[in-house]
Motif scaffolding. Structure first.
Motif, mmCIF file in Angstrom:
data_model
loop_
_atom_site.group_PDB
_atom_site.id
_atom_site.type_symbol
_atom_site.label_atom_id
_atom_site.label_comp_id
_atom_site.label_asym_id
_atom_site.label_seq_id
_atom_site.Cartn_x
_atom_site.Cartn_y
_atom_site.Cartn_z
ATOM 1 N N CYS A 243 0.765 -1.285 0.083
ATOM 2 C CA CYS A 243 0.011 -0.004 0.021
ATOM 3 C C CYS A 243 0.753 1.441 -0.079
ATOM 4 C CB CYS A 243 -0.923 0.091 1.154
ATOM 5 S SG CYS A 243 -0.157 -0.043 2.792
ATOM 6 N N TYR A 244 0.267 2.336 -0.354
ATOM 7 C CA TYR A 244 0.904 3.497 -0.405
ATOM 8 C C TYR A 244 1.549 3.897 0.935
ATOM 9 C CZ TYR A 244 -0.958 4.260 -5.209
ATOM 10 O OH TYR A 244 -1.351 4.002 -6.270
ATOM 11 N N GLU A 245 0.989 3.660 1.976
ATOM 12 C CA GLU A 245 1.716 3.916 3.233
ATOM 13 C C GLU A 245 2.740 3.583 3.831
ATOM 14 O OE1 GLU A 245 -1.445 3.016 2.494
ATOM 15 O OE2 GLU A 245 -2.453 4.770 2.978
ATOM 16 N N GLU A 246 3.328 2.358 2.982
ATOM 17 C CA GLU A 246 4.289 1.808 3.063
ATOM 18 C C GLU A 246 5.532 2.824 2.183
ATOM 19 O OE1 GLU A 246 4.440 -2.366 2.026
ATOM 20 O OE2 GLU A 246 2.894 -2.722 3.344
ATOM 21 N N ILE A 247 5.332 3.579 1.506
ATOM 22 C CA ILE A 247 6.317 4.181 0.574
ATOM 23 C C ILE A 247 6.346 5.598 1.255
ATOM 24 C CG2 ILE A 247 6.746 4.753 -1.708
ATOM 25 C CD1 ILE A 247 4.773 2.924 -2.655
ATOM 26 N N GLY A 248 7.660 6.075 1.668
ATOM 27 C CA GLY A 248 7.937 7.112 1.994
ATOM 28 C C GLY A 248 8.813 8.053 1.060
ATOM 29 N N GLY A 249 8.602 9.341 1.350
ATOM 30 C CA GLY A 249 9.424 10.380 0.482
ATOM 31 C C GLY A 249 8.938 10.566 -1.033
ATOM 32 N N LEU A 250 7.874 9.978 -1.459
ATOM 33 C CA LEU A 250 7.167 10.282 -2.699
ATOM 34 C C LEU A 250 5.902 10.718 -2.982
ATOM 35 C CD1 LEU A 250 8.840 6.866 -4.249
ATOM 36 C CD2 LEU A 250 9.622 9.247 -4.873
ATOM 37 N N LYS A 251 5.612 11.442 -2.055
ATOM 38 C CA LYS A 251 3.949 12.053 -1.971
ATOM 39 C C LYS A 251 3.457 12.574 -3.428
ATOM 40 C CE LYS A 251 3.894 12.856 2.824
ATOM 41 N NZ LYS A 251 3.745 13.949 3.869
ATOM 42 N N ASP A 252 4.303 13.429 -3.941
ATOM 43 C CA ASP A 252 3.853 14.036 -5.073
ATOM 44 C C ASP A 252 3.800 13.145 -6.248
ATOM 45 O OD1 ASP A 252 4.245 16.456 -3.904
ATOM 46 O OD2 ASP A 252 5.949 16.863 -4.586
ATOM 47 N N ALA A 253 4.604 12.202 -6.358
ATOM 48 C CA ALA A 253 4.681 11.059 -7.557
ATOM 49 C C ALA A 253 3.432 10.210 -7.386
ATOM 50 C CB ALA A 253 5.761 10.193 -7.556
ATOM 51 N N ILE A 254 3.167 9.815 -6.026
ATOM 52 C CA ILE A 254 2.125 8.990 -5.653
ATOM 53 C C ILE A 254 0.735 9.517 -6.000
ATOM 54 C CG2 ILE A 254 0.838 8.002 -3.739
ATOM 55 C CD1 ILE A 254 3.471 7.219 -2.790
ATOM 56 N N GLN A 255 0.567 10.881 -5.723
ATOM 57 C CA GLN A 255 -0.482 11.672 -6.089
ATOM 58 C C GLN A 255 -0.880 11.786 -7.595
ATOM 59 O OE1 GLN A 255 -2.823 12.622 -3.798
ATOM 60 N NE2 GLN A 255 -4.045 13.045 -5.457
ATOM 61 N N ILE A 256 0.258 12.011 -8.526
ATOM 62 C CA ILE A 256 0.097 12.113 -9.984
ATOM 63 C C ILE A 256 -0.342 10.576 -10.652
ATOM 64 C CG2 ILE A 256 1.385 12.195 -12.108
ATOM 65 C CD1 ILE A 256 3.324 14.154 -10.836
ATOM 66 N N ILE A 257 0.135 9.719 -9.754
ATOM 67 C CA ILE A 257 -0.344 8.358 -10.424
ATOM 68 C C ILE A 257 -1.638 7.871 -9.982
ATOM 69 C CG2 ILE A 257 0.454 5.909 -9.938
ATOM 70 C CD1 ILE A 257 3.343 6.580 -9.548
ATOM 71 N N ARG A 258 -2.090 8.195 -8.489
ATOM 72 C CA ARG A 258 -3.253 7.946 -8.010
ATOM 73 C C ARG A 258 -4.245 8.572 -8.997
ATOM 74 N NH1 ARG A 258 -3.682 7.455 -1.650
ATOM 75 N NH2 ARG A 258 -5.851 6.806 -2.505
ATOM 76 N N ASP A 259 -3.946 9.905 -9.304
ATOM 77 C CA ASP A 259 -5.061 10.745 -10.340
ATOM 78 C C ASP A 259 -5.111 10.091 -11.612
ATOM 79 O OD1 ASP A 259 -5.353 12.531 -8.027
ATOM 80 O OD2 ASP A 259 -4.185 13.926 -8.890
ATOM 81 N N ALA A 260 -4.147 9.544 -12.300
ATOM 82 C CA ALA A 260 -4.109 9.036 -13.249
ATOM 83 C C ALA A 260 -4.913 7.514 -13.582
ATOM 84 C CB ALA A 260 -2.838 8.980 -14.028
ATOM 85 N N ILE A 261 -4.670 6.861 -12.513
ATOM 86 C CA ILE A 261 -5.207 5.473 -12.651
ATOM 87 C C ILE A 261 -6.515 5.321 -11.596
ATOM 88 C CG2 ILE A 261 -4.715 3.186 -11.732
ATOM 89 C CD1 ILE A 261 -1.778 3.672 -12.196
#
Length: 588
Positions: A243-261
């Motif tokens: 899950c995304y909570e396990e990934i640190g330091g990549l909030k901006d990249a994760i937000q772009i991917i979540r919006d696109a998918i």
């Protein structure tokens, strides 16, 4: 008739030679004796009836035995046991206890069960009376046959014996849908779809969409779950647990991917209203070890969870994990066929509420620039096949392609153009703030820490925070101890690369792992329990020392691209840590 005649009667199990000795006296006695005198005593009448019945059965057995001998002497007359016997498939038992419903040549029959004990296996050696009596006394128990089992039949299509499942030979089918616990929708040769029933060996076995099974096209029973094909070995169907909570330091990249998918699948009506097509593909690129694969795995899990929250039903998505190098095949056309099968599998599984994500790891190994001469020019046919699957005549709906690479410069430009790979997301190296967040994912308060460290801060969370800040400050400092390489560019400029320039989530995780190992080793050697700051700093120095050997002095330009350095072409790389240690040893 005398009582001695009754004593001469043999039992039905005696041989045919004894029958002759019994029959001849009966025939002679019948010729000499007239009508029996009537007697009013019931006992005498009952005794005569029993004696007559015994003699009648003896004569019947003699006639049956003689008939069998005559049949054996007549040439060209086939006996029942000498003819070939057919097979059928058991479906279920009939209404009567001794009947069964079978399939023979694709047709259903309700037939009798003629099985009995072992004494009936060779009826030519038994008497008519024995067979008749045993049929009346015994019948096959209902628990004897299993669903889909092969049955031996006689020429009247009556069940003679059960032969199990060893002789069953079927054809290959692919599961399209699991209809119930007992029925499956499969696709066979020529894309023909059929509904088959599970035979007894498949009952209770978990079957998923896309599994290969062995089924009999005549009886329409599925018998075995076959090993996965070449495509299936390269994929992982169910969404991973990341899950995304396990990934640190990549909030901006994760937000772009979540919006696109996620947005196109959570709000499909809004996209249709605006005539907006969702992105077909996303490329994650950047230095190695920064979380590209981890993000891709979290995408499928998060999408399934969000769909479940929106619909109130259990959300589900498929994550097809394609390992790029394993997809390559030395035989011409095999790699292209595998790519076709992969997209066919994705299309068959994808629905609006069950999206499919295809993740190509190490994408540059598959879809290199055509005509570059770097590889064996296999990409001249692999890339067009991939492009045809992305935007060919067959519509690719509810399927998202995610690629990951650290050499985006090697991928063919036709793959990266808008309409195919619509989003390009760079996954950067973590900065100091992101490093603190990544350290906190791996160094948690529930770990055993050195008691003096905990006492100095009052609680474990405060001690962990202070230790992380100390090691991150040391890691991102510009001290001479952190200098790794001196890079010379084509324009004559030079630059010193520090340890922070090579920081990644994988390196930070490895530092924490080294610190834990040092703490365990100290516990074994000295009996001192707990992780402390010295363990983290020692792990940092070990990681820095091992990174000295990662440079490629033979081809500095390629090395700089692999580690994610952009800009002017690198012409020379010089290691600084080794030189610094040599100078220190010289002064000593």
């Amino acid at each position: 008739m005398s009582p001695q005649t009754n004593k001469m009667l043999p039992t039905p199990q005696e041989g045919h030679l004894a029958l002759k000795d019994v029959v001849e006296p009966i025939i002679k006695e019948a010729g000499k004796t007239g009508h029996p005198e009537e007697s009013g005593k019931p006992a005498d009448l009952e005794e005569r009836i029993k004696e007559s019945e015994s003699k009648r059965l003896a004569l019947a057995e003699a006639l049956y035995s003689s008939r069998e001998k005559i049949r054996g002497l007549i040439p060209g007359l086939d006996r029942e046991q000498d003819r070939a016997q057919p097979f059928g498939v058991f479906v279920r038992y009939g209404r009567e206890r001794d009947t069964a419903i079978i399939k023979h040549h694709g047709r259903l029959y309700e037939t009798g069960i003629e099985m009995s004990g072992p004494h009936q296996r060779n009826p030519s050696l038994q008497s008519f009376h024995v067979i008749r009596r045993s049929r009346g006394e015994e019948c096959a128990p209902r628990e004897r046959f299993r669903k889909g089992e092969l049955l031996l039949l006689n020429n009247n299509l009556q069940v003679v014996d059960a032969r199990g499942f060893d002789l069953v030979c079927g054809t290959l089918g692919t599961v399209q849908q699991v209809l119930s616990d007992e029925t499956l929708l499969i696709k066979g040769a020529g894309d023909e779809r059929r509904v088959v029933s599970r035979a007894d060996p498949l009952m209770g076995i978990k079957i998923l969409v896309g599994d290969n099974i062995e089924y009999d096209p005549d009886s329409l029973f599925a018998y075995a779950l076959l090993p996965k094909s070449e495509v299936d070995r390269l994929v992982l169907e169910r969404a991973p647990d990341n899950c995304y909570e396990e990934i640190g330091g990549l909030k901006d990249a994760i937000q772009i991917i979540r919006d696109a998918i996620e947005l196109p699948h959570l709000y499909p009506e809004y996209f249709r209203e605006h005539r907006l097509k969702p992105p077909k593909g996303i490329l994650l690129y950047g230095p190695p070890g920064c979380g590209k694969t981890l993000i891709a795995k979290a995408v499928a899990n998060s999408l399934a969870r969000r769909i479940g929250e929106m619909t109130g039903e259990r959300g589900e998505s498929y994550f097809l994990y394609v390992k790029g190098p394993e997809l390559l095949n030395k035989f011409v056309g095999e790699t292209e066929q595998t790519i076709r099968d992969l997209f066919v599998k994705a299309r068959n599984q994808a629905t609006c509420r069950t999206p499919v994500i295809i993740f190509f790891d190490e994408m540059d190994s598959l879809f290199r620039k055509r005509g570059s001469g770097i590889s064996s020019d296999m990409e001249s046919t692999i890339v067009p096949q991939f492009l045809a699957e992305l935007d060919g005549l067959e519509v690719l709906e509810n399927v998202v392609v995610i690629g990951a690479t650290n050499r985006v410069d090697l991928i063919d430009p036709a793959v990266l153009r808008p309409g195919r790979i619509d989003r390009k997301v760079r996954i950067p190296r973590p900065g100091q703030e992101a490093a603190v967040e990544i350290f906190s994912r791996h160094l948690t308060p529930d770990l055993p820490f050195d008691p003096p460290v905990i006492d100095s801060f009052g609680r474990s969370s405060g001690a962990v925070k202070a230790m992380i800040e100390r090691v991150v400050s040391e890691m991102y400092s510009l001290k001479p101890e952190n200098e790794l390489f001196e890079v010379a560019y084509a324009d004559g400029a030079k630059r010193v690369l520090y340890l922070k320039d090579f920081a990644s989530g994988a390196i930070i995780e490895n530092i924490v792992r080294r610190a834990k190992f040092l703490a365990v080793k100290e516990l074994i050697d000295k009996g001192k329990r707990g992780i402390n700051t010295e363990h983290l700093l020692a792990a940092l120095r070990q990681e820095c020392k091992e990174n000295e050997d990662i440079s490629n002095c033979a081809n500095p330009a390629e090395w700089s691209r692999i580690i994610g350095r952009e800009g002017e072409r690198v012409v020379r790389v010089r290691t600084l840590c080794i030189n610094a240690r040599e100078e220190a040893d010289h002064h000593d």
